[in-house]
Motif scaffolding. Structure first.
Motif, PDB file in Angstrom:
ATOM      1  N   ASN A  67       4.969  -9.927  -5.221  1.00 17.74           N
ATOM      2  CA  ASN A  67       5.238  -9.289  -3.927  1.00 17.74           C
ATOM      3  C   ASN A  67       4.618 -10.069  -2.781  1.00 17.74           C
ATOM      4  O   ASN A  67       5.236 -10.276  -1.741  1.00 17.74           O
ATOM      5  N   SER A  68       3.371 -10.522  -2.952  1.00 19.76           N
ATOM      6  CA  SER A  68       2.719 -11.285  -1.877  1.00 19.76           C
ATOM      7  C   SER A  68       3.507 -12.543  -1.564  1.00 19.76           C
ATOM      8  O   SER A  68       3.615 -12.954  -0.415  1.00 19.76           O
ATOM      9  N   LEU A  69       4.059 -13.153  -2.625  1.00 17.64           N
ATOM     10  CA  LEU A  69       4.756 -14.418  -2.389  1.00 17.64           C
ATOM     11  C   LEU A  69       6.107 -14.256  -1.713  1.00 17.64           C
ATOM     12  O   LEU A  69       6.533 -15.139  -0.975  1.00 17.64           O
ATOM     13  N   VAL A  70       6.782 -13.128  -1.940  1.00 14.61           N
ATOM     14  CA  VAL A  70       8.091 -12.976  -1.293  1.00 14.61           C
ATOM     15  C   VAL A  70       8.005 -12.272   0.063  1.00 14.61           C
ATOM     16  O   VAL A  70       8.948 -12.310   0.836  1.00 14.61           O
ATOM     17  N   ALA A  71       6.849 -11.642   0.352  1.00 17.01           N
ATOM     18  CA  ALA A  71       6.729 -10.869   1.590  1.00 17.01           C
ATOM     19  C   ALA A  71       6.917 -11.753   2.823  1.00 17.01           C
ATOM     20  O   ALA A  71       6.423 -12.878   2.871  1.00 17.01           O
ATOM     21  N   GLY A  72       7.654 -11.229   3.805  1.00 15.60           N
ATOM     22  CA  GLY A  72       7.789 -11.927   5.083  1.00 15.60           C
ATOM     23  C   GLY A  72       6.867 -11.244   6.081  1.00 15.60           C
ATOM     24  O   GLY A  72       6.465 -10.100   5.865  1.00 15.60           O
ATOM     25  N   PRO A  73       6.491 -11.909   7.171  1.00 19.98           N
ATOM     26  CA  PRO A  73       5.639 -11.251   8.160  1.00 19.98           C
ATOM     27  C   PRO A  73       6.425 -10.135   8.846  1.00 19.98           C
ATOM     28  O   PRO A  73       7.602 -10.285   9.112  1.00 19.98           O
ATOM     29  N   SER A  74       5.746  -9.002   9.117  1.00 14.48           N
ATOM     30  CA  SER A  74       6.470  -7.922   9.785  1.00 14.48           C
ATOM     31  C   SER A  74       6.479  -8.120  11.304  1.00 14.48           C
ATOM     32  O   SER A  74       7.256  -7.522  12.021  1.00 14.48           O
ATOM     33  N   SER A  75       5.587  -8.966  11.813  1.00 15.31           N
ATOM     34  CA  SER A  75       5.646  -9.302  13.238  1.00 15.31           C
ATOM     35  C   SER A  75       5.113 -10.720  13.409  1.00 15.31           C
ATOM     36  O   SER A  75       4.527 -11.277  12.477  1.00 15.31           O
ATOM     37  N   THR A  76       5.295 -11.286  14.588  1.00 14.66           N
ATOM     38  CA  THR A  76       4.856 -12.675  14.777  1.00 14.66           C
ATOM     39  C   THR A  76       3.337 -12.819  14.649  1.00 14.66           C
ATOM     40  O   THR A  76       2.837 -13.827  14.200  1.00 14.66           O
ATOM     41  N   GLU A  77       2.590 -11.735  15.021  1.00 15.58           N
ATOM     42  CA  GLU A  77       1.117 -11.808  14.913  1.00 15.58           C
ATOM     43  C   GLU A  77       0.671 -11.884  13.461  1.00 15.58           C
ATOM     44  O   GLU A  77      -0.417 -12.348  13.150  1.00 15.58           O
ATOM     45  N   ASP A  78       1.540 -11.376  12.574  1.00 11.30           N
ATOM     46  CA  ASP A  78       1.169 -11.307  11.159  1.00 11.30           C
ATOM     47  C   ASP A  78       1.379 -12.619  10.418  1.00 11.30           C
ATOM     48  O   ASP A  78       1.048 -12.726   9.248  1.00 11.30           O
ATOM     49  N   GLU A 109      -1.690 -14.182   8.753  1.00 12.72           N
ATOM     50  CA  GLU A 109      -2.159 -13.292   7.685  1.00 12.72           C
ATOM     51  C   GLU A 109      -1.255 -13.415   6.452  1.00 12.72           C
ATOM     52  O   GLU A 109      -1.730 -13.488   5.319  1.00 12.72           O
ATOM     53  N   THR A 110       0.054 -13.475   6.703  1.00 18.83           N
ATOM     54  CA  THR A 110       1.007 -13.601   5.591  1.00 18.83           C
ATOM     55  C   THR A 110       0.795 -14.927   4.854  1.00 18.83           C
ATOM     56  O   THR A 110       0.782 -14.967   3.623  1.00 18.83           O
ATOM     57  N   ILE A 111       0.595 -15.998   5.631  1.00 11.82           N
ATOM     58  CA  ILE A 111       0.378 -17.313   5.000  1.00 11.82           C
ATOM     59  C   ILE A 111      -0.891 -17.278   4.148  1.00 11.82           C
ATOM     60  O   ILE A 111      -0.910 -17.760   3.007  1.00 11.82           O
ATOM     61  N   ASN A 112      -1.954 -16.671   4.691  1.00  9.98           N
ATOM     62  CA  ASN A 112      -3.205 -16.581   3.939  1.00  9.98           C
ATOM     63  C   ASN A 112      -3.004 -15.846   2.621  1.00  9.98           C
ATOM     64  O   ASN A 112      -3.492 -16.270   1.578  1.00  9.98           O
ATOM     65  N   GLN A 113      -2.269 -14.749   2.705  1.00 10.91           N
ATOM     66  CA  GLN A 113      -2.021 -13.952   1.492  1.00 10.91           C
ATOM     67  C   GLN A 113      -1.241 -14.744   0.455  1.00 10.91           C
ATOM     68  O   GLN A 113      -1.524 -14.692  -0.723  1.00 10.91           O
ATOM     69  N   LYS A 114      -0.246 -15.495   0.955  1.00 11.74           N
ATOM     70  CA  LYS A 114       0.566 -16.296   0.041  1.00 11.74           C
ATOM     71  C   LYS A 114      -0.285 -17.368  -0.625  1.00 11.74           C
ATOM     72  O   LYS A 114      -0.164 -17.625  -1.821  1.00 11.74           O
ATOM     73  N   ASN A 115      -1.142 -18.014   0.164  1.00 14.57           N
ATOM     74  CA  ASN A 115      -1.998 -19.053  -0.400  1.00 14.57           C
ATOM     75  C   ASN A 115      -2.942 -18.480  -1.448  1.00 14.57           C
ATOM     76  O   ASN A 115      -3.177 -19.090  -2.492  1.00 14.57           O
ATOM     77  N   LYS A 116      -3.454 -17.299  -1.166  1.00 14.31           N
ATOM     78  CA  LYS A 116      -4.377 -16.653  -2.105  1.00 14.31           C
ATOM     79  C   LYS A 116      -3.641 -16.334  -3.413  1.00 14.31           C
ATOM     80  O   LYS A 116      -4.118 -16.672  -4.494  1.00 14.31           O
ATOM     81  N   ALA A 117      -2.448 -15.731  -3.284  1.00  7.66           N
ATOM     82  CA  ALA A 117      -1.674 -15.381  -4.479  1.00  7.66           C
ATOM     83  C   ALA A 117      -1.324 -16.637  -5.264  1.00  7.66           C
ATOM     84  O   ALA A 117      -1.406 -16.658  -6.498  1.00  7.66           O
TER      85      ALA A 117
END
Ligand code: HEM
Length: 371
Positions: free
Chosen positions: A136-147, A150-158
């Motif tokens: 899920n972390s890897l397929v998730a897209g950011p819900s807003s531009t500010e995110d 955060e989304t990239i960080n989560q993907k890197n962690k996963a």
């Protein structure tokens, strides 16, 4: 998205979004060319990818890797998995057979693909939940531009957790001689030496990312299309041999993947527009699948549509490796539902809740009443 696509096909079939710096193509023939013309369009979308994998490399690397990993996905091998997939499906439906309200997403479409892929990769069943979280972390897209960060960080962690997880699994499997996909690929790596350890690792991760949410969305989108149009369910009940057609038409009508990105490799033209090397292009396959020039009556879910040459699994050298598996899972899941229940309808007052992404098409949940 469909009214927007229609409008774009009519007014701006090839559209340069100057704010994003991205070309967007909406017609069938253009989208097909962008995703399959490997000389003009590259799959290397960005320079700083967290993971080099089969989906974002070009020939000759892609050719070598693809020929190795496709050995694990031949139609014959996939057909062997049928009884296992059937067992999983029955098991999931047995658990819910006492209720007459079921959530198609939560009870069936979400757990099934992850159970199947875990089984095929030969990973412990107890790890499935963690597996799903990473996916899920890897397929998730950011819900807003500010995110975005955060989304990239989560993907890197996963990604780094997954690398560690699979390195361990691979190490364990080297000691044994098993028949799951990872073991088959380890043998290719050890015997032929053509697959690097890094490639093996990222391929495991791709299977997880490419196959889970897409198949979940295919199954729930199919059931959504059935509750929307009652005659489809009735026809399928009378003639279950039409189920594979229903799967194909769902793939066209509500493609789980809506858009495929490419990078212009050498200056080229699309319908008179000049695209220059380095520019990003979005091929909107969700729109191509409803292009009036290609499909008659495209806004209609037609069980008997033939031919049905949708672009949902891509086209050309990157054509989805998991297509036979996804089709099989959907066929089995729908067949079991149709066998068990005589009617299906959406829970009264329930408002359809689509997942928030312009890249994917699917539902967050789908509560239905079955009898
Ligand atoms: C590639 C869609 C299920 C594994 C692709 C591509 C699409 C796609 C559109 C091409 C990407 C491109 O050209 O850039 C889907 C859909 C699915 C599904 C809609 C379900 C309904 C699966 C499953 C697996 C899988 C179940 C594996 C277990 C792959 C792999 C690739 C791929 C490995 C990369 C192939 C390559 O680059 O050569 N998929 N997929 N997919 N898919 Fe699927």
């Amino acid at each position: 998205p469909f009214p927007w696509y229609k409008n774009m096909r009519e007014k701006h079939p090839v559209y340069y979004d100057s704010k994003q710096g991205v070309w967007n193509v909406f017609l069938y023939e253009d989208a097909k060319r962008v995703i399959s013309d490997k000389d003009a369009f590259s799959s290397k979308k960005s320079k700083e990818l967290p993971l080099q994998n089969i989906t974002n490399i070009d020939p000759p690397d892609h050719t070598r890797l693809r020929s190795l990993v496709s050995k694990a996905f031949t139609p014959k091998i996939v057909a062997n998995w049928e009884p296992r997939i059937q067992d999983f499906t029955k098991g999931l439906l047995d658990q819910i057979s006492k209720k007459n309200t079921i959530d198609i997403v939560e009870d069936l479409a979400y757990p099934l693909p992850v159970m199947v892929i875990a089984e095929l990769l030969g990973i412990p069943t107890s790890d499935r939940n963690q597996f799903k979280e990473w996916s899920n972390s890897l397929v998730a897209g950011p819900s807003s531009t500010e995110d975005i960060q955060e989304t990239i960080n989560q993907k890197n962690k996963a990604t780094s957790e997954l690398k560690e997880y699979f390195s361990h699994i691979i190490q364990e499997k080297r000691k044994k001689s098993l028949e799951d996909i990872i073991s088959v690929l380890i043998q290719a790596e050890e015997n032929e030496g053509k697959l690097s350890a890094e490639e093996l690792l990222s391929f495991c991760i791709v299977l997880l990312v490419a196959g889970n949410e897409t198949t979940t969305n295919l199954i729930s989108n199919a059931v959504y299309s059935f509750v929307e149009n009652k005659t489809v369910w009735e026809t399928l009940k009378q003639d279950p041999t039409l189920i594979p057609n229903a799967v194909e038409e769902t793939l066209r009508y509500r493609s789980p993947v809506q858009v495929l990105p490419r990078r212009v490799k050498m200056d080229t033209e699309i319908s008179g527009y000049k695209l220059t090397s380095g520019q990003l292009v979005f091929a909107w396959i969700g729109s191509a699948n409803r292009d009036e020039n290609k499909f008659s009556n495209p806004e209609y879910f037609d069980l008997k549509r033939n031919p049905n040459d949708h672009l949902t699994f891509g086209k050309g050298i990157h054509f989805c490796l998991g297509a036979p598996l996804a089709r099989l899972e959907a066929k089995i899941a729908l067949s079991e539902l149709i066998k068990r229940y005589s009617t299906i309808s959406i829970k009264e007052g329930y408002q359809i809740d689509p997942i928030e992404s312009s890249f994917m098409n699917g539902l967050k949940s789908l509560p239905v009443i079955v009898e």
